[in-house]
Design a protein around this motif. Structure first.
Motif, mmCIF file in Angstrom:
data_model
loop_
_atom_site.group_PDB
_atom_site.id
_atom_site.type_symbol
_atom_site.label_atom_id
_atom_site.label_comp_id
_atom_site.label_asym_id
_atom_site.label_seq_id
_atom_site.Cartn_x
_atom_site.Cartn_y
_atom_site.Cartn_z
ATOM 1 N N ARG A 295 0.838 -1.205 0.000
ATOM 2 C CA ARG A 295 0.000 0.000 0.000
ATOM 3 C C ARG A 295 0.875 1.258 0.000
ATOM 4 O O ARG A 295 0.562 2.232 -0.689
ATOM 5 C CB ARG A 295 -0.961 -0.015 1.186
ATOM 6 C CG ARG A 295 -2.046 -1.071 1.053
ATOM 7 C CD ARG A 295 -3.103 -0.988 2.132
ATOM 8 N NE ARG A 295 -2.578 -1.053 3.490
ATOM 9 C CZ ARG A 295 -2.212 -2.184 4.105
ATOM 10 N NH1 ARG A 295 -2.309 -3.345 3.474
ATOM 11 N NH2 ARG A 295 -1.757 -2.153 5.333
ATOM 12 N N ASP A 296 1.971 1.220 0.738
ATOM 13 C CA ASP A 296 2.892 2.367 0.751
ATOM 14 C C ASP A 296 3.426 2.643 -0.657
ATOM 15 O O ASP A 296 3.474 3.799 -1.089
ATOM 16 C CB ASP A 296 4.064 2.118 1.708
ATOM 17 C CG ASP A 296 3.655 2.160 3.168
ATOM 18 O OD1 ASP A 296 2.543 2.647 3.487
ATOM 19 O OD2 ASP A 296 4.460 1.682 4.004
ATOM 20 N N ASP A 297 3.817 1.584 -1.364
ATOM 21 C CA ASP A 297 4.315 1.748 -2.735
ATOM 22 C C ASP A 297 3.246 2.322 -3.651
ATOM 23 O O ASP A 297 3.521 3.193 -4.480
ATOM 24 C CB ASP A 297 4.808 0.407 -3.302
ATOM 25 C CG ASP A 297 6.113 -0.056 -2.676
ATOM 26 O OD1 ASP A 297 6.790 0.758 -1.998
ATOM 27 O OD2 ASP A 297 6.445 -1.248 -2.848
ATOM 28 N N MET A 298 2.018 1.843 -3.504
ATOM 29 C CA MET A 298 0.936 2.351 -4.349
ATOM 30 C C MET A 298 0.699 3.836 -4.087
ATOM 31 O O MET A 298 0.588 4.625 -5.021
ATOM 32 C CB MET A 298 -0.368 1.581 -4.099
ATOM 33 C CG MET A 298 -0.400 0.226 -4.728
ATOM 34 S SD MET A 298 -2.051 -0.523 -4.717
ATOM 35 C CE MET A 298 -2.458 -0.579 -2.991
ATOM 36 N N TYR A 299 0.613 4.190 -2.810
ATOM 37 C CA TYR A 299 0.316 5.582 -2.476
ATOM 38 C C TYR A 299 1.498 6.506 -2.711
ATOM 39 O O TYR A 299 1.312 7.714 -2.900
ATOM 40 C CB TYR A 299 -0.184 5.694 -1.033
ATOM 41 C CG TYR A 299 -1.630 5.263 -0.904
ATOM 42 C CD1 TYR A 299 -2.665 6.105 -1.307
ATOM 43 C CD2 TYR A 299 -1.961 4.005 -0.420
ATOM 44 C CE1 TYR A 299 -3.988 5.700 -1.216
ATOM 45 C CE2 TYR A 299 -3.280 3.588 -0.314
ATOM 46 C CZ TYR A 299 -4.284 4.451 -0.721
ATOM 47 O OH TYR A 299 -5.584 4.048 -0.633
ATOM 48 N N ALA A 300 2.716 5.974 -2.751
ATOM 49 C CA ALA A 300 3.900 6.817 -2.968
ATOM 50 C C ALA A 300 3.950 7.393 -4.376
ATOM 51 O O ALA A 300 4.573 8.425 -4.596
ATOM 52 C CB ALA A 300 5.170 6.008 -2.696
ATOM 53 N N CYS A 301 3.265 6.750 -5.315
ATOM 54 C CA CYS A 301 3.328 7.227 -6.701
ATOM 55 C C CYS A 301 2.221 8.228 -7.029
ATOM 56 O O CYS A 301 2.086 8.642 -8.184
ATOM 57 C CB CYS A 301 3.308 6.047 -7.673
ATOM 58 S SG CYS A 301 1.725 5.218 -7.826
ATOM 59 N N MET A 302 1.452 8.648 -6.013
ATOM 60 C CA MET A 302 0.380 9.616 -6.263
ATOM 61 C C MET A 302 0.135 10.462 -5.021
ATOM 62 O O MET A 302 0.507 10.074 -3.918
ATOM 63 C CB MET A 302 -0.896 8.905 -6.712
ATOM 64 C CG MET A 302 -1.502 7.978 -5.679
ATOM 65 S SD MET A 302 -2.907 7.039 -6.317
ATOM 66 C CE MET A 302 -2.170 5.427 -6.405
ATOM 67 N N THR A 303 -0.478 11.590 -5.246
ATOM 68 C CA THR A 303 -0.840 12.452 -4.127
ATOM 69 C C THR A 303 -2.116 11.901 -3.482
ATOM 70 O O THR A 303 -2.837 11.106 -4.108
ATOM 71 C CB THR A 303 -1.115 13.891 -4.604
ATOM 72 O OG1 THR A 303 -2.303 13.884 -5.425
ATOM 73 C CG2 THR A 303 0.061 14.475 -5.384
ATOM 74 N N PRO A 304 -2.427 12.343 -2.261
ATOM 75 C CA PRO A 304 -3.691 11.920 -1.651
ATOM 76 C C PRO A 304 -4.913 12.272 -2.510
ATOM 77 O O PRO A 304 -5.845 11.467 -2.612
ATOM 78 C CB PRO A 304 -3.706 12.667 -0.315
ATOM 79 C CG PRO A 304 -2.256 12.847 0.024
ATOM 80 C CD PRO A 304 -1.587 13.095 -1.311
ATOM 81 N N ASP A 305 -4.887 13.433 -3.137
ATOM 82 C CA ASP A 305 -5.999 13.805 -4.022
ATOM 83 C C ASP A 305 -6.095 12.874 -5.228
ATOM 84 O O ASP A 305 -7.187 12.496 -5.646
ATOM 85 C CB ASP A 305 -5.861 15.253 -4.511
ATOM 86 C CG ASP A 305 -6.215 16.275 -3.444
ATOM 87 O OD1 ASP A 305 -6.828 15.894 -2.421
ATOM 88 O OD2 ASP A 305 -5.870 17.458 -3.638
ATOM 89 N N GLU A 306 -4.947 12.515 -5.787
ATOM 90 C CA GLU A 306 -4.944 11.591 -6.918
ATOM 91 C C GLU A 306 -5.470 10.220 -6.490
ATOM 92 O O GLU A 306 -6.207 9.568 -7.244
ATOM 93 C CB GLU A 306 -3.535 11.453 -7.498
ATOM 94 C CG GLU A 306 -3.084 12.678 -8.271
ATOM 95 C CD GLU A 306 -1.620 12.613 -8.674
ATOM 96 O OE1 GLU A 306 -1.290 13.199 -9.729
ATOM 97 O OE2 GLU A 306 -0.805 11.982 -7.945
ATOM 98 N N ALA A 307 -5.108 9.787 -5.283
ATOM 99 C CA ALA A 307 -5.600 8.499 -4.776
ATOM 100 C C ALA A 307 -7.120 8.524 -4.655
ATOM 101 O O ALA A 307 -7.801 7.569 -5.061
ATOM 102 C CB ALA A 307 -4.954 8.174 -3.430
ATOM 103 N N GLU A 308 -7.663 9.608 -4.102
ATOM 104 C CA GLU A 308 -9.125 9.730 -3.989
ATOM 105 C C GLU A 308 -9.777 9.733 -5.365
ATOM 106 O O GLU A 308 -10.813 9.085 -5.576
ATOM 107 C CB GLU A 308 -9.496 11.008 -3.231
ATOM 108 C CG GLU A 308 -9.281 10.910 -1.735
ATOM 109 C CD GLU A 308 -9.752 12.156 -1.000
ATOM 110 O OE1 GLU A 308 -10.733 12.796 -1.447
ATOM 111 O OE2 GLU A 308 -9.123 12.479 0.024
ATOM 112 N N THR A 309 -9.173 10.443 -6.305
ATOM 113 C CA THR A 309 -9.705 10.486 -7.666
ATOM 114 C C THR A 309 -9.654 9.103 -8.307
ATOM 115 O O THR A 309 -10.621 8.672 -8.949
ATOM 116 C CB THR A 309 -8.923 11.505 -8.524
ATOM 117 O OG1 THR A 309 -9.061 12.801 -7.931
ATOM 118 C CG2 THR A 309 -9.427 11.541 -9.955
ATOM 119 N N LEU A 310 -8.536 8.402 -8.131
ATOM 120 C CA LEU A 310 -8.406 7.062 -8.697
ATOM 121 C C LEU A 310 -9.479 6.127 -8.143
ATOM 122 O O LEU A 310 -10.134 5.403 -8.895
ATOM 123 C CB LEU A 310 -7.016 6.495 -8.416
ATOM 124 C CG LEU A 310 -6.773 5.056 -8.893
ATOM 125 C CD1 LEU A 310 -6.957 4.943 -10.401
ATOM 126 C CD2 LEU A 310 -5.389 4.594 -8.464
#
Length: 149
Positions: free
Chosen positions: A116-131
């Motif tokens: 999960r850390d690796d997944m979230y490291a490649c995007m901002t929190p806003d990008e994660a919510e959008t994804l």
């Protein structure tokens, strides 16, 4: 196919690549713990606290009932889940996490943190919510129930 756009061609490939990468990494991390990525998702869906029918569980994890049943048989043998008769529907079974299942899920959650850390490291929190929102939209737009109507 010549009329399709580059994004139209790339989206299915990108979704598949992301899913397979997540699935392979999760399977590799959880193998030593005797649980597959799919079983982890099932346990996670049950962690919300209430008993689910096998049908509700299949819907929740976007799987078919026969696959869920097969996973439940294995998880029940290892005493991670418990199935019981439904209180009002004699044809249905309810499924809950056992105490051992809750412990196993907590352990697996920690083991999977690096993924999960690796997944979230490649995007901002806003990008994660959008994804997440976009993936939910895709899942909804392609739901089997909708396509059968």
């Amino acid at each position: 196919m010549k009329d399709s756009t580059q994004p139209e061609r790339e989206l299915p490939l990108a979704l598949r690549a992301a899913y397979m990468s997540l699935h392979r990494n999760t399977d590799a991390k959880f193998d030593v713990h005797g649980v597959t990525a799919d079983q982890f998702v099932l346990l996670l869906a049950l962690s919300e606290g209430r008993a689910l029918t096998q049908r509700e569980l299949a819907d929740r994890i976007s799987s078919d009932p026969s696959t869920v049943r097969a996973m439940l048989v294995l998880l029940e043998k290892t005493k991670l889940v418990e199935r019981a008769c439904h209180p009002t529907d004699s044809r249905a079974k309810t499924v809950t996490l056992t105490t051992a299942g809750k412990r196993k899920l907590r352990k697996l959650w920690k083991v999977g943190q690096s993924i999960r850390d690796d997944m979230y490291a490649c995007m901002t929190p806003d990008e994660a919510e959008t994804l997440i929102s976009l993936l939910q939209k895709i899942a909804c737009s392609l739901s089997l129930e909708k396509s059968l109507v």
